[in-house]
Design an enzyme around this catalytic site. Structure first.
Site, PDB file in Angstrom:
ATOM      1  N   ARG A 261      70.987 -94.704 -24.579  1.00  0.00           N
ATOM      2  CA  ARG A 261      71.543 -93.394 -25.022  1.00  0.00           C
ATOM      3  C   ARG A 261      70.487 -92.661 -25.952  1.00  0.00           C
ATOM      4  NH1 ARG A 261      72.476 -90.636 -29.692  1.00  0.00           N
ATOM      5  NH2 ARG A 261      73.116 -92.515 -30.579  1.00  0.00           N
TER       6      ARG A 261
ATOM      7  N   HIS B 267      66.312 -94.285 -37.936  1.00  0.00           N
ATOM      8  CA  HIS B 267      65.263 -94.031 -37.262  1.00  0.00           C
ATOM      9  C   HIS B 267      63.832 -94.216 -37.958  1.00  0.00           C
ATOM     10  CE1 HIS B 267      67.057 -91.896 -33.665  1.00  0.00           C
ATOM     11  NE2 HIS B 267      68.294 -92.226 -34.438  1.00  0.00           N
TER      12      HIS B 267
ATOM     13  N   CYS C  26      66.426 -87.621 -31.720  1.00  0.00           N
ATOM     14  CA  CYS C  26      67.793 -86.598 -31.652  1.00  0.00           C
ATOM     15  C   CYS C  26      67.212 -85.447 -31.103  1.00  0.00           C
ATOM     16  CB  CYS C  26      68.701 -86.581 -32.671  1.00  0.00           C
ATOM     17  SG  CYS C  26      69.875 -85.333 -32.203  1.00  0.00           S
TER      18      CYS C  26
END
Ligand code: HMG
Ligand code: MG
Length: 302
Positions: free
Chosen positions: A15, A209, A240
């Site tokens: 995802r 991240h 993102c």
């Protein structure tokens, strides 16, 4: 220094890893990846998201992915849902776990989901109701727990407030996301210390991240504070679309390698994850982002 004896890893590569990739990937390639990750021992593999296909086209085939994966009884396959429409799609796809997502900064929340933080909770209400009704587990995400790409530094008290609200609403766990990967160990510890004043630490996960290469250090630092659930992405894929410049999640291979060195149990097979990472990177036409994934990929190629 006291670390937990066991940690739980949540594999978010299919995802968070794939949502930001430019090259479109077939349903078959996604299914192979998810099946390989669950076969590697992961207890949770985030399989996609039911969001607007106009906003995140890479996740538009999550229904077909969910229909084709081999669902192992010991693996959860959460999917992201932002609202009732997403929840309906997730239920139709037979999802037993979903994740709702909001932020600790207003500007990011709006860029990411076109609503304020308060409005995001308004959208979650019918999701939670349906979840209770259908026995679906709900995980919560708080983004921008250290800093926001638009608003700058974020106050730890704000992160604590949003996290507490997600748990009160019925989430079983809250994942704290350093969306743009700027946090350092001291900042992450300060943030976790503020959050645990409001919520039990065994309800928290960390989601780093690796933009500034601090993720492993951050994981070690917050493990010392008793955090024992970490989101990781195979090959360090990720980012993102609404956080410019943010790079991939901390690599699953890197975290597994570090945990193995520390003698901390996690249940994931490093070689199998590395092989899955190599295959998905080939399909994407890119190199792995994280160091251990790179080293193992080179070894596999030799
Ligand atoms: P909106 O435009 O405010 O929604 O978007 P709307 O209710 O006004 O609907 C507008 C259109 O979207 C309509 O379609 C709806 O049908 C459709 P149209 O009539 O124009 O054809 N729509 C949907 N379609 C499919 N599934 C849905 C859905 N809802 C509405 N669930 C919305 C609001 C949230 C949908 C939109 O902003 C969106 O999809 N955003 C994408 C958010 C996203 O996926 N971001 C990346 C994941 S979060 C992340 O990466 C952070 C994390 O990793 C942690 C961290 O690192 O910090 C989790
Ligand atoms: Mg993320």
């Amino acid at each position: 220094m006291k670390y937990p004896g066991r940690v739980r890893l949540v594999e978010v590569g299919p995802r968070d890893g794939l949502q930001n990739e430019a090259r479109p990937l077939s349903v078959e390639a996604k299914v192979r990846l998810i099946d390989a990750l669950s076969a590697a021992g992961h207890a949770a593999v985030e399989a996609g998201s039911f969001v607007s296909p106009k906003w995140v086209p890479q996740m538009a085939d999550t229904d077909r992915v969910m229909a084709a994966i081999q669902r192992r009884p010991d693996t959860a396959y959460p999917v992201l849902v932002p609202n009732k429409q997403g929840m309906n799609a997730a239920l139709e796809a037979g999802c037993a776990e979903v994740a709702v997502f909001t932020a600790a900064s207003e500007a990011f929340c709006r860029k990411n989901t076109n609503c304020s933080i308060d409005e995001s909770f308004g959208r979650f209400a019918p999701v939670m109701e349906a979840a209770r009704h259908r026995g679906v587990r709900v995980r919560g995400y708080v983004s921008t727990v250290i800093a926001c790409p638009y608003d700058g530094k974020v106050s730890p008290a704000r992160v604590a407030e949003v996290s507490a609200r997600l748990l009160e609403m019925g989430c079983y766990e809250v994942s704290l996301g350093d969306t743009i990967g700027v946090g350092t160990p001291a900042e992450c510890v300060a943030m976790v210390d503020a959050v645990v004043e409001r919520v039990p630490r065994d309800k928290l996960a960390a989601h780093f991240h690796d933009t500034y290469g601090q993720s492993l250090a951050n994981i070690l630092a917050v493990m010392e504070r008793g955090i024992a659930v970490f989101d990781t992405a195979v090959a360090g894929l990720g980012g993102c679309p609404y956080a410019k410049g943010a790079s991939g999640n901390v690599g699953t291979e890197d975290v597994v390698y570090m945990l193995d060195g520390l003698g901390i149990a996690h249940g994931v097979d490093l070689e199998k994850v590395a092989a899955a990472g190599r295959e998905i990177c080939t399909a994407l036409g890119r190199a792995p982002a994280s160091k251990v994934a790179q080293a193992l990929s080179a070894k596999l190629a030799a």
